[in-house]
Design a protein around this motif. Structure first.
Motif, short mmCIF file in Angstrom:
data_model
loop_
_atom_site.label_atom_id
_atom_site.label_comp_id
_atom_site.label_asym_id
_atom_site.label_seq_id
_atom_site.Cartn_x
_atom_site.Cartn_y
_atom_site.Cartn_z
N GLU A 202 25.84 33.17 -2.88
CA GLU A 202 26.63 32.62 -3.98
C GLU A 202 25.70 32.00 -5.00
OE1 GLU A 202 28.25 28.45 -2.31
OE2 GLU A 202 28.62 30.16 -1.00
N ASN B 187 30.97 31.98 -7.08
CA ASN B 187 30.97 32.97 -6.00
C ASN B 187 30.61 34.33 -6.57
OD1 ASN B 187 33.65 31.15 -4.65
ND2 ASN B 187 31.78 31.53 -3.50
N LEU C 174 29.90 31.33 3.39
CA LEU C 174 29.96 30.68 2.09
C LEU C 174 29.90 29.16 2.22
CD1 LEU C 174 32.79 32.75 0.35
CD2 LEU C 174 30.31 33.04 0.13
N ASN D 158 34.36 31.38 -10.83
CA ASN D 158 34.83 30.06 -10.42
C ASN D 158 36.11 29.73 -11.17
OD1 ASN D 158 34.31 28.63 -12.87
ND2 ASN D 158 32.30 27.98 -12.17
#
Length: 269
Positions: A171, A176, A193, A236
Motif C-alpha cells: 500500500e 491502497n 494490509l 482513499n
C-alpha cells in the motif's frame, strides 16, 4: 461514557493514552456540505477496531457527536472530518486501566487539492511495512511506519509505495493499491494490509457487482512490467481513486476503466 473533545476549542490532555501510546483509532471522512461519504463503512471500521482494542464505545453517543460535528462544521462544498477515538486518560505504563472513559477528538480540515485526471507520479520507499496480523486493516493511531516512509516523499511525488519484507507491494503511506491486470483487478491480500481502506472496499464491491473479477494475491513488482499490466491505481476515501502514470523511473500504462465503472466520488453515499 464517551467524552467528546472539540479540537478547535480545547487541547488534548497530556495523559491521553492516544497521545502517549497511540492507544486508539481514527477515521478521516470526506464531507459534502453536511453529507458524509461512505459513512457506514467508516463507522463499521471504527466499531470493529474498538472491539479489537477493547475500547468501550457508546455507539449512540458516537452518532450524536457526529451529528453535532456536521452542524458545527458544515459548510458549502467538500471538506474533511477527522475522528480520533482514544482509550482516554491513563497513568504512566502500557497496561490499560481496568476501567476507562474513551475520548473522541473531533476536528475539521480543508479538502486536499484535486488530483490531475492525467494521473500522478509515485515512488518506492525502502522502509518495509510489517503488519501485526491481529491489527491488520485497522486504522489505529500507530502510524509510525507511514511517517518514516513519508520521508521519501518530495514535491515531484504524490505518494510512495511500501512493500513487505518479501518485496511485495502492499500500500501507499495513505492509499491502497488496485492493479488492473489483463481482464482482472488485483489487490493485495486483506490480511497483509496495515489499513483496509473503505474506498478500496467500496470500489471492489462495485467492481464485483458489475461482473468484474477481483483477485486477492501478492503484488510482486514484476506484475508492473508484464504486458498484461493495464494500470495501477491509488485509492482513499478523501480523494477517491487516481491512476499512477509513473512509478520511479518507469512509466505505467493508463487505463480509464475504473472511472467508467465507479463514477464521481461526490455521488457516493
Amino acid at each position: 461514557m464517551l467524552t467528546v473533545l472539540w479540537a478547535d476549542q480545547e487541547p488534548v490532555p497530556a495523559d491521553d493514552r492516544g497521545l502517549a501510546y497511540g492507544d486508539g483509532l481514527f477515521e478521516t471522512i470526506r464531507i459534502e456540505g453536511r453529507r458524509p461519504l461512505l459513512l457506514a463503512r467508516h463507522l463499521a471500521r471504527l466499531v470493529r477496531g474498538a472491539e479489537v482494542l477493547d475500547i468501550p464505545l457508546d455507539q449512540a453517543a458516537l452518532g450524536g457527536a457526529l451529528e453535532e460535528a456536521l452542524v458545527r462544521h458544515g459548510r458549502a462544498g467538500a471538506w474533511v472530518l477527522k475522528l480520533q477515538l482514544t482509550r482516554g486518560s491513563g497513568g504512566r505504563g502500557y497496561r490499560p486501566p481496568e476501567s476507562c472513559r474513551p475520548r473522541l477528538i473531533i476536528s475539521a480540515h480543508p479538502l486536499p487539492a484535486a488530483l490531475p485526471e492525467s494521473g500522478v507520479s509515485a515512488g518506492m520507499t525502502d522502509y518495509p511495512l510489517v503488519v501485526n496480523p491481529r491489527l491488520a486493516g485497522l486504522k489505529t493511531l500507530n502510524r509510525l511506519d507511514q511517517v518514516m516512509a513519508s520521508r521519501d516523499l518530495d514535491d515531484s511525488l504524490y505518494e510512495v509505495i511500501m512493500a513487505d519484507p518479501a518485496g511485495n507491494l502492499v500500500e501507499g503511506t495513505r492509499t491502497n493499491l488496485l492493479l488492473r491486470y489483463g481482464d482482472q483487478w488485483l489487490v493485495p491480500p486483506r490480511s497483509c494490509l496495515a489499513v483496509a481502506g473503505v474506498m478500496l472496499g467500496w470500489v471492489t464491491d462495485r467492481l464485483i457487482a458489475c461482473g468484474e473479477t477481483v483477485v486477492e494475491r501478492p503484488l510482486v513488482p514484476s506484475l508492473l512490467t508484464s504486458p498484461h499490466c493495464r494500470g495501477l491505481y491509488l485509492l482513499n476515501s478523501v480523494v477517491g481513486h487516481v491512476a499512477v502514470r509513473s512509478l520511479g523511473e518507469r512509466d505505467l500504462p493508463l487505463d480509464d476503466g475504473l472511472a467508467t465503472i465507479c463514477g464521481p466520488l461526490e455521488e457516493l453515499e
